[in-house]
Design a protein around this motif. Structure first.
Motif, short mmCIF file in Angstrom:
data_model
loop_
_atom_site.label_atom_id
_atom_site.label_comp_id
_atom_site.label_asym_id
_atom_site.label_seq_id
_atom_site.Cartn_x
_atom_site.Cartn_y
_atom_site.Cartn_z
N ASN A 286 0.81 -1.21 0.00
CA ASN A 286 0.00 0.00 0.00
C ASN A 286 0.85 1.26 0.00
O ASN A 286 0.42 2.30 -0.51
N ALA A 287 2.04 1.19 0.57
CA ALA A 287 2.94 2.33 0.49
C ALA A 287 3.35 2.60 -0.95
O ALA A 287 3.55 3.75 -1.35
N ALA A 288 3.46 1.51 -1.75
CA ALA A 288 3.83 1.66 -3.16
C ALA A 288 2.64 1.91 -4.06
O ALA A 288 2.81 2.21 -5.24
N GLY A 289 1.41 1.75 -3.53
CA GLY A 289 0.23 2.02 -4.32
C GLY A 289 -0.30 0.83 -5.08
O GLY A 289 -1.09 0.99 -6.02
N VAL A 290 0.10 -0.39 -4.72
CA VAL A 290 -0.41 -1.59 -5.37
C VAL A 290 -1.15 -2.43 -4.33
O VAL A 290 -0.98 -2.27 -3.13
N GLY A 291 -1.98 -3.35 -4.84
CA GLY A 291 -2.77 -4.16 -3.93
C GLY A 291 -1.97 -5.22 -3.19
O GLY A 291 -2.17 -5.45 -2.01
N GLY A 292 -1.07 -5.89 -3.92
CA GLY A 292 -0.28 -6.95 -3.31
C GLY A 292 -0.84 -8.33 -3.54
O GLY A 292 -0.46 -9.27 -2.84
#
Length: 453
Positions: A77-83
């Motif tokens: 989430n820090a990178a802006g993706v769901g994971g």
């Protein structure tokens, strides 16, 4: 040309790996007690095909899974993706769910993190411009056409053989990881030059909060103060008209998807519902373009104020292509959009905030569908969704403190590259093993018809 060779070799590695493994399997296939048969039994245990829901209880698998999920959600989430590339293997290999349930739980975790991130970013202002940190106009241009592209990609996914999808998945993610890493390295180098320039001239470092008028566009991006709120209050940082339109598109798409799930494949109703998605997406995008055009905050003379005329038409096309790739390969929207936004020149903080805002709609739609279809274990979903939401808040706050302290937004880009690269490795291994198991079992490995049962 020499610089392209390592990338070309990296893209060919998944194909070479699969060919080598398939050749090894063919050599051993004739032996009754061969290694292949033993491997097949092991793979069946590692990747259960039938529905498998373990009991909800406190054990070492749940504790370890919670730790891994928390760390993965925090960085993702820090990178802006769901994971999702990290969560699906977590539920399959560690906790013991089947593939469909793992995908459902992964979507619920992605939704939890995205909702928490969106709420965290709602009152935040853009680091440079007098506008919200979340780019609502960009979301309105991207989200409707992204849903249309995903729908097209999912239909293509049904027709493609699994082994081709595995090779394409690893190749695309590997290329995206290298591209994102290079972007981060360039940003890091430029940041270092700016820091050295500040030291030589006696100016304050980027991490300082005292400078209110940065001297360069890069420095403006580095001086992210996401904790600053709009003077008029929270409501001024939210574009409610854009959100209402996106919610309307979300509702219509959900209804169409639910109706399509009950329609006969390739029947008349099936195609009518598919075709109806196009005017919904195009109409919503047209409304967004018209609103931005009427507002008049675009143009080449002030590109930072909003999208240009060319971008108003190119961004929806990019969204369709990204959706097709995501639907075809089973990749979440954030993993496609975040590198795309960075390539379009959007600064990392806005990229992360806008991507997670868009992911809220796509992930929540999937969660509702899984729940209505009875594929979502509610207790597991509630627990991991809450855990992921807390982890997202921790990750976002830690990232904000890091940028304020060290003045390096490239940190976000490197995290994104690491997540994409890790997903390529993990999904490549899991997909490769599953494809080898199908080959051992003698299953059909060619293309499929969209209309076959």
């Amino acid at each position: 040309m020499a610089a392209l060779r390592p990338r070309a070799l990296g893209a060919l590695m998944p194909l070479l790996f699969f060919v080598a493994m398939a050749a090894a399997v063919q050599r051993e296939r004739s032996s009754e007690a061969s290694w292949v048969e033993n491997t097949a039994h092991k793979l069946e245990g590692m990747f259960p095909a039938s529905r498998s829901w373990p009991a909800f209880s406190l054990n070492w698998r749940m504790v370890l899974g919670s730790v891994v999920a928390f760390l993965g959600a925090m960085f993702a989430n820090a990178a802006g993706v769901g994971g999702g590339g990290l969560f699906v293997p977590l539920f399959r290999l560690l906790i013991g769910f089947d593939v469909k349930t793992s995908a459902a739980l992964s979507k619920s975790m992605i939704m939890g993190g995205a909702v928490a991130s969106a709420l965290y970013n709602l009152p935040s202002k853009h680091p440079v411009l007098d506008k919200p940190l979340i780019d609502y106009d960009l979301a309105l241009l991207i989200q409707p056409m992204l849903l249309l592209g995903i729908s097209i990609g999912v239909m293509c996914n049904v027709m493609f053989p699994d082994w081709i999808l595995t090779v394409l998945l690893v190749a695309v993610l590997t290329a995206m990881a290298f591209k994102t890493f290079n972007k981060g390295a360039c940003t890091w180098s430029t940041e270092s030059e700016q820091k050295a320039h500040c030291c030589d001239t006696g100016e304050e470092d980027f991490g300082s909060n005292s400078r209110t008028e940065p001297s360069s566009s890069l420095e403006q991006g580095l001086l992210a103060k996401s904790e600053q709120c709009a003077p008029e209050g929270l409501s001024s940082s939210i574009k409610w008209a854009n959100i209402c339109l996106l919610c309307t598109v979300w509702t219509v798409y959900l209804i169409l998807q639910l109706l399509k799930s009950g329609a006969a494949t390739c029947g008349r109703l099936y195609w009518i519902l598919n075709v109806l998605q196009a005017p919904v997406s195009i109409g919503a995008t047209a409304i967004g373009v018209w609103r931005i055009y009427r507002r008049g905050d675009f143009g080449k003379e002030k590109p930072a104020a909003g999208p240009t005329c060319e971008q108003l038409f190119l961004y929806p096309l990019y969204a369709v292509l990204a959706g097709v790739v995501g639907g075809l390969l089973g990749i979440g929207g954030g993993m496609i959009l975040a590198p795309l936004f960075l390539e379009l020149g959007i600064i990392p903080q806005v990229t992360s905030a806008t991507t997670t805002f868009i992911v809220v709609f796509s992930s929540s739609m999937s969660v509702v569908e899984f729940y209505l279809l009875g594929r979502l274990p509610v207790r597991f979903a509630a627990y991991f969704t809450t855990l992921c939401g807390i982890a997202a808040l921790v990750g976002l706050h830690a990232t904000k403190l890091f940028i304020r302290r060290y003045g390096r937004t490239s940190f976000i880009i490197f995290i994104l590259a690491a997540i994409i690269g890790s997903s390529a490795i993990i999904l490549g291994i899991i997909g490769g093993f599953a494809d080898i198991r199908r080959y051992i079992a003698g299953e059909y490995m060619g293309f499929h018809s969209l209309c076959e049962d």
